[in-house]
Design an enzyme around this catalytic site. Structure first.
Site, PDB file in Angstrom:
ATOM      1  N   HIS A  72     -17.569  -7.867   3.299  1.00 50.05           N
ATOM      2  CA  HIS A  72     -17.722  -8.484   4.625  1.00 50.05           C
ATOM      3  C   HIS A  72     -16.677  -9.578   4.771  1.00 50.05           C
ATOM      4  CE1 HIS A  72     -22.183  -7.367   5.596  1.00 50.05           C
ATOM      5  NE2 HIS A  72     -21.436  -6.322   5.313  1.00 50.05           N
ATOM      6  N   TYR A 201     -26.506 -13.874  12.286  1.00 46.97           N
ATOM      7  CA  TYR A 201     -27.600 -14.861  12.320  1.00 46.97           C
ATOM      8  C   TYR A 201     -27.834 -15.212  13.788  1.00 46.97           C
ATOM      9  CZ  TYR A 201     -26.845 -15.402   7.303  1.00 46.97           C
ATOM     10  OH  TYR A 201     -26.726 -15.160   5.949  1.00 46.97           O
ATOM     11  N   PRO A 293     -33.935 -18.036   2.610  1.00 42.56           N
ATOM     12  CA  PRO A 293     -32.875 -17.018   2.521  1.00 42.56           C
ATOM     13  C   PRO A 293     -31.823 -17.091   3.627  1.00 42.56           C
ATOM     14  CG  PRO A 293     -35.008 -16.037   3.049  1.00 42.56           C
ATOM     15  CD  PRO A 293     -35.250 -17.467   2.773  1.00 42.56           C
TER      16      PRO A 293
HETATM   17  P1  FAS Z   1     -37.300 -13.169  -9.766  1.00 45.25           P
HETATM   18  O1  FAS Z   1     -38.498 -13.736  -9.052  1.00 45.25           O
HETATM   19  O2  FAS Z   1     -36.473 -12.126  -9.086  1.00 45.25           O
HETATM   20  O3  FAS Z   1     -37.739 -12.567 -11.168  1.00 45.25           O
HETATM   21  C1  FAS Z   1     -38.689 -13.227 -11.969  1.00 45.25           C
HETATM   22  C2  FAS Z   1     -39.330 -12.169 -12.858  1.00 45.25           C
HETATM   23  O4  FAS Z   1     -40.225 -12.834 -13.760  1.00 45.25           O
HETATM   24  C3  FAS Z   1     -40.148 -11.155 -12.069  1.00 45.25           C
HETATM   25  O5  FAS Z   1     -39.792  -9.840 -12.426  1.00 45.25           O
HETATM   26  C4  FAS Z   1     -41.594 -11.475 -12.449  1.00 45.25           C
HETATM   27  O6  FAS Z   1     -42.410 -10.337 -12.487  1.00 45.25           O
HETATM   28  C5  FAS Z   1     -41.432 -12.080 -13.830  1.00 45.25           C
HETATM   29  N1  FAS Z   1     -42.503 -13.001 -14.207  1.00 45.25           N
HETATM   30  C6  FAS Z   1     -43.106 -13.929 -13.429  1.00 45.25           C
HETATM   31  N2  FAS Z   1     -44.071 -14.582 -14.123  1.00 45.25           N
HETATM   32  C7  FAS Z   1     -44.072 -14.036 -15.375  1.00 45.25           C
HETATM   33  C8  FAS Z   1     -44.835 -14.281 -16.553  1.00 45.25           C
HETATM   34  N3  FAS Z   1     -45.795 -15.189 -16.562  1.00 45.25           N
HETATM   35  N4  FAS Z   1     -44.573 -13.544 -17.660  1.00 45.25           N
HETATM   36  C9  FAS Z   1     -43.580 -12.599 -17.648  1.00 45.25           C
HETATM   37  N5  FAS Z   1     -42.824 -12.325 -16.566  1.00 45.25           N
HETATM   38  C10 FAS Z   1     -43.071 -13.034 -15.444  1.00 45.25           C
HETATM   39  N6  FAS Z   1     -32.516 -14.282  -1.760  1.00 45.25           N
HETATM   40  C11 FAS Z   1     -31.447 -14.030  -0.970  1.00 45.25           C
HETATM   41  O7  FAS Z   1     -30.339 -14.466  -1.299  1.00 45.25           O
HETATM   42  N7  FAS Z   1     -31.587 -13.297   0.183  1.00 45.25           N
HETATM   43  C12 FAS Z   1     -32.808 -12.768   0.563  1.00 45.25           C
HETATM   44  O8  FAS Z   1     -32.926 -12.111   1.588  1.00 45.25           O
HETATM   45  C13 FAS Z   1     -33.940 -13.006  -0.230  1.00 45.25           C
HETATM   46  N8  FAS Z   1     -35.169 -12.473   0.116  1.00 45.25           N
HETATM   47  C14 FAS Z   1     -36.263 -12.739  -0.675  1.00 45.25           C
HETATM   48  C15 FAS Z   1     -37.544 -12.227  -0.350  1.00 45.25           C
HETATM   49  C16 FAS Z   1     -38.664 -12.521  -1.148  1.00 45.25           C
HETATM   50  C17 FAS Z   1     -40.029 -11.975  -0.788  1.00 45.25           C
HETATM   51  C18 FAS Z   1     -38.516 -13.343  -2.297  1.00 45.25           C
HETATM   52  C19 FAS Z   1     -39.707 -13.710  -3.160  1.00 45.25           C
HETATM   53  C20 FAS Z   1     -37.248 -13.850  -2.633  1.00 45.25           C
HETATM   54  C21 FAS Z   1     -36.116 -13.536  -1.829  1.00 45.25           C
HETATM   55  N9  FAS Z   1     -34.837 -14.015  -2.155  1.00 45.25           N
HETATM   56  C22 FAS Z   1     -33.749 -13.774  -1.392  1.00 45.25           C
HETATM   57  C23 FAS Z   1     -34.626 -14.774  -3.325  1.00 45.25           C
HETATM   58  C24 FAS Z   1     -34.533 -13.809  -4.484  1.00 45.25           C
HETATM   59  O9  FAS Z   1     -33.506 -12.891  -4.275  1.00 45.25           O
HETATM   60  C25 FAS Z   1     -34.349 -14.640  -5.735  1.00 45.25           C
HETATM   61  O10 FAS Z   1     -33.363 -15.652  -5.560  1.00 45.25           O
HETATM   62  C26 FAS Z   1     -34.028 -13.827  -6.951  1.00 45.25           C
HETATM   63  O11 FAS Z   1     -34.989 -12.819  -7.068  1.00 45.25           O
HETATM   64  C27 FAS Z   1     -34.006 -14.774  -8.157  1.00 45.25           C
HETATM   65  O12 FAS Z   1     -34.012 -14.021  -9.296  1.00 45.25           O
HETATM   66  P2  FAS Z   1     -34.864 -14.507 -10.582  1.00 45.25           P
HETATM   67  O13 FAS Z   1     -34.586 -15.933 -10.808  1.00 45.25           O
HETATM   68  O14 FAS Z   1     -34.553 -13.502 -11.628  1.00 45.25           O
HETATM   69  O15 FAS Z   1     -36.390 -14.450 -10.144  1.00 45.25           O
HETATM   70  C1  PHB Z   2     -30.291  -9.448   3.358  1.00 42.34           C
HETATM   71  O1  PHB Z   2     -29.408  -8.576   3.500  1.00 42.34           O
HETATM   72  O2  PHB Z   2     -31.443  -9.192   2.933  1.00 42.34           O
HETATM   73  C2  PHB Z   2     -29.945 -10.878   3.716  1.00 42.34           C
HETATM   74  C3  PHB Z   2     -28.667 -11.182   4.186  1.00 42.34           C
HETATM   75  C4  PHB Z   2     -28.363 -12.510   4.490  1.00 42.34           C
HETATM   76  C5  PHB Z   2     -29.337 -13.487   4.345  1.00 42.34           C
HETATM   77  C6  PHB Z   2     -30.619 -13.166   3.875  1.00 42.34           C
HETATM   78  C7  PHB Z   2     -30.921 -11.841   3.569  1.00 42.34           C
HETATM   79  O3  PHB Z   2     -29.054 -14.789   4.647  1.00 42.34           O
END
Ligand code: FAS
Ligand code: PHB
Length: 389
Positions: A72, A201, A293
């Site tokens: 992009h 956005y 996000p």
């Molecule tokens: P994660 O939360 O991805 O991974 C943590 C892992 O630890 C999980 O697999 C979980 O099952 C495990 N875990 C938790 N507790 C545990 C325990 N007690 N024992 C063992 N394992 C355990 N970011 C963006 O940039 N754009 C987005 O659009 C966006 N949308 C999102 C939507 C949602 C619903 C959520 C929750 C987050 C979103 N995020 C987004 C942020 C997301 O992408 C995170 O920044 C990213 O997953 C971070 O990765 P980790 O730090 O690995 O955490």
């Molecule tokens: C997405 O592609 O899920 C996305 C892109 C930009 C954002 C958040 C989510 O700021």
């Protein structure tokens, strides 16, 4: 069981760290409480900064990303029913962002870890942390009802916002900074061609909307919704009608709709824990910080932490340099706070809070300044592509 590094969580942070330690010959194990299928089915982030792409290449896990990722060269701001393109390379000395879903990143990291014999224990229940303020930390967990112990030199909490690692730190040893937003995001995934080639956005008086994608045939869309809203209340038609009403006319007209493959509501939060080191326990990714996000920073900050932490761990295990682990906390948090600011600022700028007409006018004035001033465009662009590591 004995290892050098015990990682809690097989999300992107845990898998990226495990991979970089494997390549450096540092023994590690990942304990994940969910099934592999559950982790791989989560729909989350979609935009990668170049620093994240570079880290995945360093992890030798970017083969598919290099083929399928969509570059992009612009990001779009839509307000007052008009869409304005912010050209990224021109304003940032050649940088851009890449559209490639977090689901795919996690799959790619899983695949290379399995191929090269890395150990990930899925469905590891009741993980508990012990003696991480001593020279002999260890974890305990249950698998199929059987208890296990993992002796290690370092523990890394990559277990997300609701994980066990940060919760195991004595309250007096950690500082928490938090802001909850009074709304959520309703997201929809559909096998339809994206309405725009790059992310849009939208600030609209009915509320925020976002146009993104996972490929040239798969779209990812969001609309701001009430905190107490429930996804069951939103039929596909209801989503498409509301989404279309928030788009500028030309995008509304060209929008292709179709059945949802996934629909979910996520709350928005800003959150930082300080510091990120507690003796032999370190925190990384969502376990340490959360961003709304709106700035596309969540996944990219997890990668940023792992960049600093993997370098610190190499110094620790290869050169016996313990100070590098302290440095990790200071270096990682410096970049975290700048991304927290950007995500908080983008959220305030594009979302509808309290319906105050003056506030809405201020947002439209700032958006107009941003899209028409070279300085404003440059500020947005350099934050969006990711500040230097
Ligand atoms: P994660 O939360 O991805 O991974 C943590 C892992 O630890 C999980 O697999 C979980 O099952 C495990 N875990 C938790 N507790 C545990 C325990 N007690 N024992 C063992 N394992 C355990 N970011 C963006 O940039 N754009 C987005 O659009 C966006 N949308 C999102 C939507 C949602 C619903 C959520 C929750 C987050 C979103 N995020 C987004 C942020 C997301 O992408 C995170 O920044 C990213 O997953 C971070 O990765 P980790 O730090 O690995 O955490
Ligand atoms: C997405 O592609 O899920 C996305 C892109 C930009 C954002 C958040 C989510 O700021």
């Amino acid at each position: 069981m004995l290892t050098q590094v015990a990682i809690i969580g097989a999300g992107p942070a845990g898998l990226m760290l495990g991979r970089l330690l494997d390549i450096a010959g540092i023994d590690n194990i990942i304990l994940e409480r969910q099934t592999k299928a559950y982790v791989l089915n989560r729909i989350r982030a979609g935009i990668l900064e170049q620093t994240t792409v570079d880290l995945l290449r360093r992890a030798k896990a970017a083969h598919r990303l290099d083929k399928q990722g969509i570059v992009h060269n612009a990001v779009n701001l839509a307000y007052s029913h008009q869409c304005h393109s912010i050209e990224l390379p021109e304003l940032t000395g050649g940088k851009s962002v890449i559209a490639y879903g977090q689901t795919e990143v996690t799959q790619d990291l899983c695949d290379v870890r399995e191929r090269d014999g890395g150990t990930t224990i899925y469905e590891a229940k009741d993980v508990s942390l012990h003696n991480f303020d001593s020279e002999k930390p260890y974890l305990e967990y249950k698998k199929n009802g059987v208890g296990h112990k993992v002796k290690c030199e370092l523990i890394v909490g990559c277990d997300g916002y609701h994980g066990v690692s940060r919760a195991s730190i004595p309250p007096e040893a950690i500082s928490i900074y938090e802001k909850a937003y009074p709304f959520g995001w309703l997201g929809l995934l559909s096998e339809t061609p994206p309405v725009s080639d790059e992310v849009v956005y939208v600030n609209h008086e009915r509320g925020f909307a976002l146009c993104s994608m996972r490929s040239r045939t798969r779209s990812r869309y969001y609309i701001q919704c009430a905190l107490n809203d429930r996804v069951e209340r939103w039929s596909d038609d209801a989503f498409w009608d509301e989404f279309r009403r928030r788009l500028p006319a030309d995008l509304a007209q060209s929008l292709k709709t179709g059945p949802s493959l996934e629909k979910s509501i996520a709350p928005l939060r800003s959150f930082v824990a300080e510091p990120l080191r507690f003796g032999r326990l370190l925190l990384a990714g969502d376990a340490a910080h959360i961003v709304p996000p709106t700035g596309a920073k969540g996944l990219n900050l997890a990668a940023s932490d792992i960049h600093y932490l993997s370098n610190a761990m190499l110094s620790y295990f290869k050169d016996g340099d313990d100070s590098a682990l302290d440095e990790y906390s200071r270096l990682a948090l410096a970049r975290v706070w700048k991304s927290e600011r950007f995500a908080w600022w983008m959220t305030n700028l594009t979302h509808r809070f309290d319906g105050d007409p003056f506030e809405q006018r201020m947002k439209e004035a700032e958006l107009t300044y941003l899209s028409t001033s070279q300085t404003g465009r440059k500020m947005l662009a350099e934050n969006y592509v990711g500040l230097p590591l």
